[in-house]
Design a protein around this motif. Structure first.
Motif, mmCIF file in Angstrom:
data_model
loop_
_atom_site.group_PDB
_atom_site.id
_atom_site.type_symbol
_atom_site.label_atom_id
_atom_site.label_comp_id
_atom_site.label_asym_id
_atom_site.label_seq_id
_atom_site.Cartn_x
_atom_site.Cartn_y
_atom_site.Cartn_z
ATOM 1 N N LEU A 89 -4.943 7.752 5.146
ATOM 2 C CA LEU A 89 -4.027 6.907 4.385
ATOM 3 C C LEU A 89 -3.206 6.020 5.310
ATOM 4 O O LEU A 89 -2.901 4.869 4.979
ATOM 5 C CB LEU A 89 -3.111 7.773 3.522
ATOM 6 C CG LEU A 89 -3.781 8.445 2.315
ATOM 7 C CD1 LEU A 89 -2.836 9.431 1.651
ATOM 8 C CD2 LEU A 89 -4.249 7.407 1.303
ATOM 9 N N LYS A 98 -5.807 1.359 -2.760
ATOM 10 C CA LYS A 98 -6.198 2.629 -2.145
ATOM 11 C C LYS A 98 -6.533 3.624 -3.259
ATOM 12 O O LYS A 98 -5.705 3.871 -4.137
ATOM 13 C CB LYS A 98 -5.071 3.169 -1.255
ATOM 14 C CG LYS A 98 -4.793 2.295 -0.038
ATOM 15 C CD LYS A 98 -3.690 2.857 0.838
ATOM 16 C CE LYS A 98 -2.322 2.585 0.270
ATOM 17 N NZ LYS A 98 -1.956 1.153 0.296
ATOM 18 N N VAL A 122 -7.942 7.537 -3.947
ATOM 19 C CA VAL A 122 -8.283 8.869 -3.456
ATOM 20 C C VAL A 122 -9.041 9.584 -4.559
ATOM 21 O O VAL A 122 -8.605 9.585 -5.719
ATOM 22 C CB VAL A 122 -7.028 9.664 -3.048
ATOM 23 C CG1 VAL A 122 -7.390 11.113 -2.695
ATOM 24 C CG2 VAL A 122 -6.346 8.993 -1.857
ATOM 25 N N LEU A 153 0.383 11.248 -1.858
ATOM 26 C CA LEU A 153 -0.164 10.042 -2.489
ATOM 27 C C LEU A 153 0.941 9.077 -2.893
ATOM 28 O O LEU A 153 0.816 7.857 -2.716
ATOM 29 C CB LEU A 153 -0.999 10.416 -3.711
ATOM 30 C CG LEU A 153 -2.194 11.352 -3.488
ATOM 31 C CD1 LEU A 153 -2.972 11.545 -4.783
ATOM 32 C CD2 LEU A 153 -3.117 10.840 -2.390
ATOM 33 N N VAL A 179 -0.602 5.064 -2.980
ATOM 34 C CA VAL A 179 -1.986 5.102 -3.453
ATOM 35 C C VAL A 179 -2.036 4.532 -4.864
ATOM 36 O O VAL A 179 -1.176 4.821 -5.705
ATOM 37 C CB VAL A 179 -2.525 6.548 -3.417
ATOM 38 C CG1 VAL A 179 -3.906 6.638 -4.055
ATOM 39 C CG2 VAL A 179 -2.586 7.029 -1.968
ATOM 40 N N TYR A 204 -5.707 7.948 -8.259
ATOM 41 C CA TYR A 204 -6.314 9.240 -7.945
ATOM 42 C C TYR A 204 -7.282 9.537 -9.066
ATOM 43 O O TYR A 204 -6.895 9.586 -10.237
ATOM 44 C CB TYR A 204 -5.256 10.336 -7.854
ATOM 45 C CG TYR A 204 -5.855 11.715 -7.609
ATOM 46 C CD1 TYR A 204 -6.188 12.130 -6.322
ATOM 47 C CD2 TYR A 204 -6.107 12.595 -8.660
ATOM 48 C CE1 TYR A 204 -6.751 13.382 -6.093
ATOM 49 C CE2 TYR A 204 -6.661 13.843 -8.432
ATOM 50 C CZ TYR A 204 -6.983 14.234 -7.156
ATOM 51 O OH TYR A 204 -7.542 15.469 -6.926
#
Length: 505
Positions: A129, A138, A140, A169, A174, A177
């Motif tokens: 990250l 981003k 994940v 996160l 981020v 997810y």
């Protein structure tokens, strides 16, 4: 615009558990549409057997798009994680495309349904990250879910360190997810993180009579994210998210209400009970903070016996003003169920002008696992409907968001349904008190604030023993954590209120 197809839980096998026609339908649709790439978030196979991996390898090759595949708990059965690398690909990795990065993780534990992002893997995720912090988008991806999901039965099989992963996160901005695991499609916005669960693409086991599905994720050039749950029946559920830029909020107007929230005093004669700290905290609450309401979110005593309740009552009678005390799991051990009612009374709804406080009982006999229950859920929905014109705060002992530095076991066994009720009915604030650490996170439009331990040495909070200070203004809620010994404060969160609260003299 970037288009991503998100599939999960194909459960490829040689028997009827694998619905090949559903797989064919969804894969053909993905091949015909303009997707930039496809992500499969695990449970490729049903039992992790070699013949299943051989079949799955062939089935995945039919996808005519760039493909990211990660393992699920079923893939790790029978030492299947080694076969995964042989037939499918790496267990962890990175995929880049333009200004987007996907970091995928193996969250499985061999032969268990639960998940974990272990110490070295957690460090690897953090390093990645940081390495890709320059990327605009981003993502994940892992198999296991981060927060409780509705319609999954008993809440289990979460990431053991879900609180730490979620915290990581959020700190690294981020965007998404994405995961699978529980065969329930669901989308939540948690602060500025979008959490997307996939249903099952081609497994016979669906929940509540649902059908097979996959997710369509569109990332627009202006930063908006669109998520569509696409079922094989053609039904669609669409949500569009606009990720706001970071801003500093300044409270406007006069403060309307001040709440002190505390938990886990665990009054006793044991060495772990820090009597002096509780005395100092009560003095500060009375003389410095002067709240309109004090709320204790459970675990008042360490064990439910008479002399501990007598001792606890001596402390809490010193707190001036209005109080609401709800029982935690340690409060109702032994004779505690009856003693709690004798000393503190049955928690009841409290109205204070435009504000209403709804206590929900979750503690059970002799176990840290809590439950609201189907009748309790019905009552909660009715209360939220009845008081929808007021600022509603729901009070519980058990946490419904994962707590950092804690092993998450799904402490509220129907937490998925309870969280869905709270967010869909847009509760204005939720206060909980289990886990020994302070954390505050907004899920959808509902801020959820968990209190750390005020006077118990066995806590998980680097900040030490603490209590929370929550100030409500006409347009926002501000939550601070107050160190119980020294009085230093730390901001937990600032959230805009969905509807401005009128000021009444």
């Amino acid at each position: 615009m970037m288009r991503i197809a998100h599939i999960s839980d194909t459960h490829v096998t040689t028997d009827a558990a694998f619905k090949s026609y559903a797989y064919d339908l969804i894969i053909n649709e993905i091949n015909l549409k303009k997707f930039d790439f496809v992500i499969h978030t695990g449970d490729v196979t049903n039992q992790g057997l070699r013949e299943e991996y051989e079949h799955a390898s062939y089935a995945l090759k039919r996808i005519q798009k760039p493909l990211v595949v990660l393992p699920g708990n079923h893939d790790a059965r029978n030492v299947g994680y080694e076969l995964f690398e042989k037939y499918i690909g790496p267990l962890n990795g990175v995929y880049e495309k333009d200004d987007l990065v996907v970091i995928w993780l193996d969250s499985t534990i061999p032969d268990l349904s639960d998940g974990r992002v272990g110490g070295y893997k957690f460090r690897w995720l953090k390093e990645k990250l940081e390495e890709y912090s320059h990327k605009k988008v981003k993502i994940v991806a892992a198999h296991h879910h981060l927060v409780p999901l509705p319609d999954t039965g008993r809440e289990r099989n979460v990431l053991f360190n879900a609180g730490d992963v979620l915290d990581l996160l959020l700190k690294h901005d981020v965007t998404l997810y994405i995961c699978g695991h529980k065969h329930v499609p669901n989308v939540y916005k948690i602060e500025n993180l979008i959490v997307v669960n996939a249903g099952c693409t081609s497994c016979r086991k669906t929940r509540k009579g649902d059908v097979n599905s996959y997710n369509i994720i569109k990332i627009h050039e202006d930063g908006k994210v669109e998520v569509t749950i696409k079922r094989v029946t053609g039904d669609r559920a669409e949500r569009l998210f606009e990720i706001p830029k970071q801003r500093i909020f300044i409270p406007k107007g006069k403060r309307i209400l001040r709440i002190v929230q505390l938990s886990e005093s665990k009054v006793s004669d044991r060495v772990y009970f820090r009597e002096r700290i509780l005395e100092n905290a009560i003095k500060a609450i009375n003389e410095k903070y002067k709240p309109d309401l004090v709320i204790h979110c459970g675990d008042v005593v360490d064990v439910g016996i008479g002399r501990y309740y007598e001792q606890a009552m001596e402390f809490y009678e010193k707190i001036r003003g209005d109080k609401i005390v709800i029982p935690g799991h340690s409060d109702i051990t032994y004779l505690g169920y009856d003693l709690f009612k004798s000393y503190f009374g049955e928690p009841e709804i409290k109205e204070m002008g435009d504000f209403v406080f709804i206590p929900i009982l979750t503690a059970q006999y002799e176990t840290p696992i809590g439950v609201v229950g189907r009748i309790g859920q019905k009552i909660l929905r009715e209360y939220l409907d009845e008081y929808r014109d007021k600022f509603v705060t729901v009070l519980m002992h058990h946490n419904i968001i994962p707590i950092p530095r804690s092993r998450e076991l799904g402490f509220l066994e129907d937490g998925g349904n309870v969280l869905k009720i709270l967010t869909s009915h847009e509760a204005d604030l939720v206060l909980t008190g289990h886990g020994g650490n302070a954390v505050a996170i907004k899920v959808e439009n509902t801020p959820i604030v968990n209190s750390g331990s005020i006077s118990w040495e066995l806590h998980r909070n680097p900040f030490g023993n603490s209590f929370n200070l929550i100030d409500i203004y006409p347009t926002m809620v501000v939550a601070f954590e107050i160190q119980a010994t020294w009085g230093s404060r730390k901001l937990l969160g600032i959230w805009k209120i969905k509807t401005e609260v009128p000021w009444k003299d």
